[in-house]
Design a protein around this motif. Sequence first.
Motif, short mmCIF file in Angstrom:
data_model
loop_
_atom_site.label_atom_id
_atom_site.label_comp_id
_atom_site.label_asym_id
_atom_site.label_seq_id
_atom_site.Cartn_x
_atom_site.Cartn_y
_atom_site.Cartn_z
N ASN A 70 10.50 30.32 1.19
CA ASN A 70 10.26 31.57 1.91
C ASN A 70 10.44 32.80 1.01
OD1 ASN A 70 9.75 30.49 4.58
ND2 ASN A 70 11.92 29.98 4.65
N LYS A 182 7.90 37.80 7.34
CA LYS A 182 8.54 37.31 6.14
C LYS A 182 9.96 36.86 6.50
CE LYS A 182 5.12 37.93 3.40
NZ LYS A 182 4.47 36.77 2.76
N ILE A 183 10.39 35.78 5.89
CA ILE A 183 11.70 35.21 6.20
C ILE A 183 12.74 35.76 5.23
CG2 ILE A 183 13.03 33.11 6.56
CD1 ILE A 183 10.64 33.50 8.46
N GLN A 202 18.64 32.58 8.68
CA GLN A 202 17.26 32.99 8.42
C GLN A 202 16.72 33.78 9.60
OE1 GLN A 202 14.83 29.65 7.34
NE2 GLN A 202 15.70 29.48 5.30
N GLN A 204 13.17 36.35 10.90
CA GLN A 204 11.81 36.79 10.63
C GLN A 204 11.75 38.31 10.66
OE1 GLN A 204 8.77 34.86 13.01
NE2 GLN A 204 10.09 33.09 13.35
#
Length: 215
Positions: A70, A182-183, A202, A204
Amino acid sequence: MKGIMPLSQTLLVYALLCVHLGLSQHYLRLRPSPSDHLPVPDLREDPDPEYDPREQDLAERTLRKKLGSNFDPNFMSISSPLQVNLSASDYQVKLQGPMPNEIKKLDLTETPYGKRVKVGKKARRKFLQWLWTYTHCPVVYTWKDLGVRFWPRYIKEGKCFSERSCSFPEGMSCKPAKSINKIFLRWYCQGFLRQKYCTWIQVQYPIISECKCSC
């Protein structure tokens, strides 16, 4: 995406934690705006450094492994990147992809009153190119510091060019049309002060990827 908590949900959980700890209402407005109000506004964090990651929590090798594939160097940076300021003309001339069909198929020979106007091929091509340039809505990217509680700390965030109207006559403006996620890693704490448990999770983070001229 399985196993990844959306940023809005993560921050809502964090807000509930703030209520539990009796923190000021000033720090409870942590949920980002909906996707039609991108870019994400600045988050209001609890300033207490007790909720910051420690030096040993910021080991680059460990965090890169946790983020895995990621990690996108085109939109993320661990260290402060060089900010480049571009003028309006720099954005307007960089037209990407084919000319939009709604412009390409314009019939310049027909008027609202039925009278036809003769327009040469060269003049038509130049006018359509001008119209495309005038109504084009580029995504303007700038680097933003998310703070020590995000990793990577810096994100290249998109905004719609808004220095002038994008329509002729004037009245319409460039608005977000599409976004991508995007992570990132978010430092998340739960519990009370010395007894709290903190870890990287994590999340987003939405970024504007396309803008269009609209009301």
